[in-house]
Scaffold this active site. Sequence first.
Site, PDB file in Angstrom:
ATOM      1  N   ILE A  10       0.819  -1.220   0.000  1.00  0.00           N
ATOM      2  CA  ILE A  10       0.000   0.000   0.000  1.00  0.00           C
ATOM      3  C   ILE A  10       0.852   1.269   0.000  1.00  0.00           C
ATOM      4  O   ILE A  10       0.389   2.325  -0.427  1.00  0.00           O
ATOM      5  CB  ILE A  10      -0.972   0.003   1.201  1.00  0.00           C
ATOM      6  CG1 ILE A  10      -2.060   1.075   1.020  1.00  0.00           C
ATOM      7  CG2 ILE A  10      -0.221   0.182   2.522  1.00  0.00           C
ATOM      8  CD1 ILE A  10      -3.184   0.997   2.031  1.00  0.00           C
ATOM      9  N   GLY A  12       3.479   1.756  -1.806  1.00  0.00           N
ATOM     10  CA  GLY A  12       4.102   1.942  -3.106  1.00  0.00           C
ATOM     11  C   GLY A  12       3.269   2.819  -4.029  1.00  0.00           C
ATOM     12  O   GLY A  12       2.189   3.292  -3.666  1.00  0.00           O
ATOM     13  N   ASP A  14       1.513   2.076  -6.866  1.00  0.00           N
ATOM     14  CA  ASP A  14       0.191   1.536  -7.193  1.00  0.00           C
ATOM     15  C   ASP A  14      -0.691   1.425  -5.957  1.00  0.00           C
ATOM     16  O   ASP A  14      -1.892   1.707  -6.003  1.00  0.00           O
ATOM     17  CB  ASP A  14       0.332   0.162  -7.853  1.00  0.00           C
ATOM     18  CG  ASP A  14       0.926   0.236  -9.237  1.00  0.00           C
ATOM     19  OD1 ASP A  14       1.346   1.327  -9.660  1.00  0.00           O
ATOM     20  OD2 ASP A  14       0.997  -0.819  -9.902  1.00  0.00           O
ATOM     21  N   ASP A  59       4.470  -8.863   6.572  1.00  0.00           N
ATOM     22  CA  ASP A  59       5.443  -9.008   5.485  1.00  0.00           C
ATOM     23  C   ASP A  59       5.063 -10.222   4.646  1.00  0.00           C
ATOM     24  O   ASP A  59       4.599 -11.238   5.193  1.00  0.00           O
ATOM     25  CB  ASP A  59       6.849  -9.190   6.073  1.00  0.00           C
ATOM     26  CG  ASP A  59       7.942  -8.910   5.051  1.00  0.00           C
ATOM     27  OD1 ASP A  59       8.057  -9.698   4.086  1.00  0.00           O
ATOM     28  OD2 ASP A  59       8.665  -7.923   5.217  1.00  0.00           O
ATOM     29  N   LEU A  81      -0.100  -6.304  -4.240  1.00  0.00           N
ATOM     30  CA  LEU A  81       0.788  -5.404  -4.987  1.00  0.00           C
ATOM     31  C   LEU A  81       2.189  -5.369  -4.392  1.00  0.00           C
ATOM     32  O   LEU A  81       3.089  -4.748  -4.960  1.00  0.00           O
ATOM     33  CB  LEU A  81       0.210  -3.975  -4.982  1.00  0.00           C
ATOM     34  CG  LEU A  81      -1.262  -3.816  -5.368  1.00  0.00           C
ATOM     35  CD1 LEU A  81      -1.625  -2.338  -5.428  1.00  0.00           C
ATOM     36  CD2 LEU A  81      -1.569  -4.506  -6.687  1.00  0.00           C
ATOM     37  N   SER A  85      10.296  -4.928  -6.609  1.00  0.00           N
ATOM     38  CA  SER A  85       9.832  -4.695  -7.976  1.00  0.00           C
ATOM     39  C   SER A  85      10.868  -4.106  -8.923  1.00  0.00           C
ATOM     40  O   SER A  85      10.530  -3.760 -10.051  1.00  0.00           O
ATOM     41  CB  SER A  85       8.610  -3.765  -7.941  1.00  0.00           C
ATOM     42  OG  SER A  85       8.930  -2.555  -7.292  1.00  0.00           O
ATOM     43  N   TYR A  96      15.974 -13.109  -2.206  1.00  0.00           N
ATOM     44  CA  TYR A  96      14.969 -12.272  -1.554  1.00  0.00           C
ATOM     45  C   TYR A  96      13.810 -11.993  -2.513  1.00  0.00           C
ATOM     46  O   TYR A  96      12.641 -12.024  -2.116  1.00  0.00           O
ATOM     47  CB  TYR A  96      15.586 -10.962  -1.085  1.00  0.00           C
ATOM     48  CG  TYR A  96      14.570  -9.999  -0.515  1.00  0.00           C
ATOM     49  CD1 TYR A  96      14.028 -10.206   0.749  1.00  0.00           C
ATOM     50  CD2 TYR A  96      14.120  -8.902  -1.250  1.00  0.00           C
ATOM     51  CE1 TYR A  96      13.075  -9.344   1.273  1.00  0.00           C
ATOM     52  CE2 TYR A  96      13.171  -8.035  -0.745  1.00  0.00           C
ATOM     53  CZ  TYR A  96      12.651  -8.255   0.522  1.00  0.00           C
ATOM     54  OH  TYR A  96      11.707  -7.398   1.018  1.00  0.00           O
ATOM     55  N   THR A 126       3.137  -8.966 -14.385  1.00  0.00           N
ATOM     56  CA  THR A 126       3.953  -7.944 -15.045  1.00  0.00           C
ATOM     57  C   THR A 126       4.305  -8.331 -16.469  1.00  0.00           C
ATOM     58  O   THR A 126       4.439  -9.521 -16.781  1.00  0.00           O
ATOM     59  CB  THR A 126       5.254  -7.716 -14.254  1.00  0.00           C
ATOM     60  OG1 THR A 126       6.152  -6.892 -15.010  1.00  0.00           O
ATOM     61  CG2 THR A 126       5.974  -9.041 -13.972  1.00  0.00           C
ATOM     62  N   GLU A 128       7.097  -8.060 -17.652  1.00  0.00           N
ATOM     63  CA  GLU A 128       8.437  -8.657 -17.626  1.00  0.00           C
ATOM     64  C   GLU A 128       8.382 -10.178 -17.769  1.00  0.00           C
ATOM     65  O   GLU A 128       9.393 -10.806 -18.092  1.00  0.00           O
ATOM     66  CB  GLU A 128       9.167  -8.270 -16.343  1.00  0.00           C
ATOM     67  CG  GLU A 128       9.636  -6.822 -16.287  1.00  0.00           C
ATOM     68  CD  GLU A 128      10.827  -6.542 -17.195  1.00  0.00           C
ATOM     69  OE1 GLU A 128      11.584  -7.480 -17.502  1.00  0.00           O
ATOM     70  OE2 GLU A 128      10.993  -5.372 -17.597  1.00  0.00           O
ATOM     71  N   TYR A 149      13.392 -11.295 -11.275  1.00  0.00           N
ATOM     72  CA  TYR A 149      12.097 -10.660 -11.016  1.00  0.00           C
ATOM     73  C   TYR A 149      11.024 -11.241 -11.923  1.00  0.00           C
ATOM     74  O   TYR A 149       9.942 -11.638 -11.464  1.00  0.00           O
ATOM     75  CB  TYR A 149      12.209  -9.154 -11.232  1.00  0.00           C
ATOM     76  CG  TYR A 149      10.877  -8.437 -11.232  1.00  0.00           C
ATOM     77  CD1 TYR A 149      10.176  -8.228 -10.055  1.00  0.00           C
ATOM     78  CD2 TYR A 149      10.325  -7.954 -12.418  1.00  0.00           C
ATOM     79  CE1 TYR A 149       8.948  -7.567 -10.048  1.00  0.00           C
ATOM     80  CE2 TYR A 149       9.106  -7.291 -12.429  1.00  0.00           C
ATOM     81  CZ  TYR A 149       8.428  -7.107 -11.244  1.00  0.00           C
ATOM     82  OH  TYR A 149       7.214  -6.461 -11.254  1.00  0.00           O
ATOM     83  N   LYS A 153       7.792 -13.494 -10.721  1.00  0.00           N
ATOM     84  CA  LYS A 153       6.431 -13.063 -11.033  1.00  0.00           C
ATOM     85  C   LYS A 153       5.700 -14.107 -11.870  1.00  0.00           C
ATOM     86  O   LYS A 153       4.466 -14.251 -11.786  1.00  0.00           O
ATOM     87  CB  LYS A 153       6.463 -11.718 -11.760  1.00  0.00           C
ATOM     88  CG  LYS A 153       6.670 -10.527 -10.852  1.00  0.00           C
ATOM     89  CD  LYS A 153       5.464 -10.316  -9.950  1.00  0.00           C
ATOM     90  CE  LYS A 153       5.486  -8.977  -9.266  1.00  0.00           C
ATOM     91  NZ  LYS A 153       4.258  -8.711  -8.482  1.00  0.00           N
TER      92      LYS A 153
END
Length: 325
Positions: A10, A12, A14, A59, A81, A85, A96, A126, A128, A149, A153
């Site tokens: 929250i 971030g 977005d 977390d 979200l 990123s 991580y 994403t 990506e 990443y 995702k």
Amino acid sequence: MTRRAFITGITGQDGSYLAELLLSKDYEVHGLVRRASTLNRGRIDHLHADQRLHLHYGDLTDGVSLSNLVRDIEPHEVYNLGAQSHVKVSFEMPEYTASTDAVGTLRLLEAIRASGIDCRYYQASTSEMFGATPPPQHEGTAFYPRSPYGAAKLYSHWVTVNYREAYDLFAVSGILFNHESPRRGESFVTRKITLGVAAIKLGVTDRLELGNLDAVRDWGYAPEYVEGMWRMLQHDTPTDFVLATGTGRTVRDFCEAAFSHVGLRWEDHVVHDKQYERPTEVDALIGDASKARELLGWEATTHADDLARLMVDADIEQLGRLIDR
């Protein structure tokens, strides 16, 4: 009945825009915040006085905290979200990134499943994930991630599909192409460019160091994209959607739009530095959002050049205030 939403990430870009949107629709909004010695809530400070906003420590790497929160909040909608990123950072922190972005999604989905609550789940996927697959990319395009990443995702994307099919969970993945705003993190290339332009225009520096100028991306405006997230969870049936503008621009193009907006030539200030290049590059990402347009009535209206200009204006105003202190 007041609807309750739970947002990871929250604080971030977005997450902050989504919290604003949901509060405007009279939701009760709960947000996941990581405990740290310094506060990182600047993007949502203006919402602090709203009694419908509730922040909780937790977390995505801690399944117990997620289970407890889902049980206690009993949300009607969950928006995942939260993530590590930054693509370049994922090469430096791959474990991580996997724990947060991949296994973190599994922990949250399992918390929802085990709680037995009836809720709708949004997974932030994403572009990506497409990686080396040539554009245009849509929901049926083959995936070929080119970073830890993107790979993390991709796991999140497929485990969301699996929970939808295995447990009849209303779970959707939004495959969002690059979306930016004045709230974008300062290490991301668009914000790095617009901050650099502001600093050069105001005489703070005279150069901007960047990596690959030839990378092509499909850049849209973040507030429009969080509206698309919400629409996905209002749709009658759970399915996955691409959100994109459908227009590709190079990093060089974005530089030109940003610098020319303040009467400068980018060539006079931009310096190439190999340290900002990725070990494996994604050459071109351009999305086809036809499905979202047809089923959700969603369409991007702000494209890269307008985005560059509005971000430059915001950064000049912000930096100017700091200089005047």
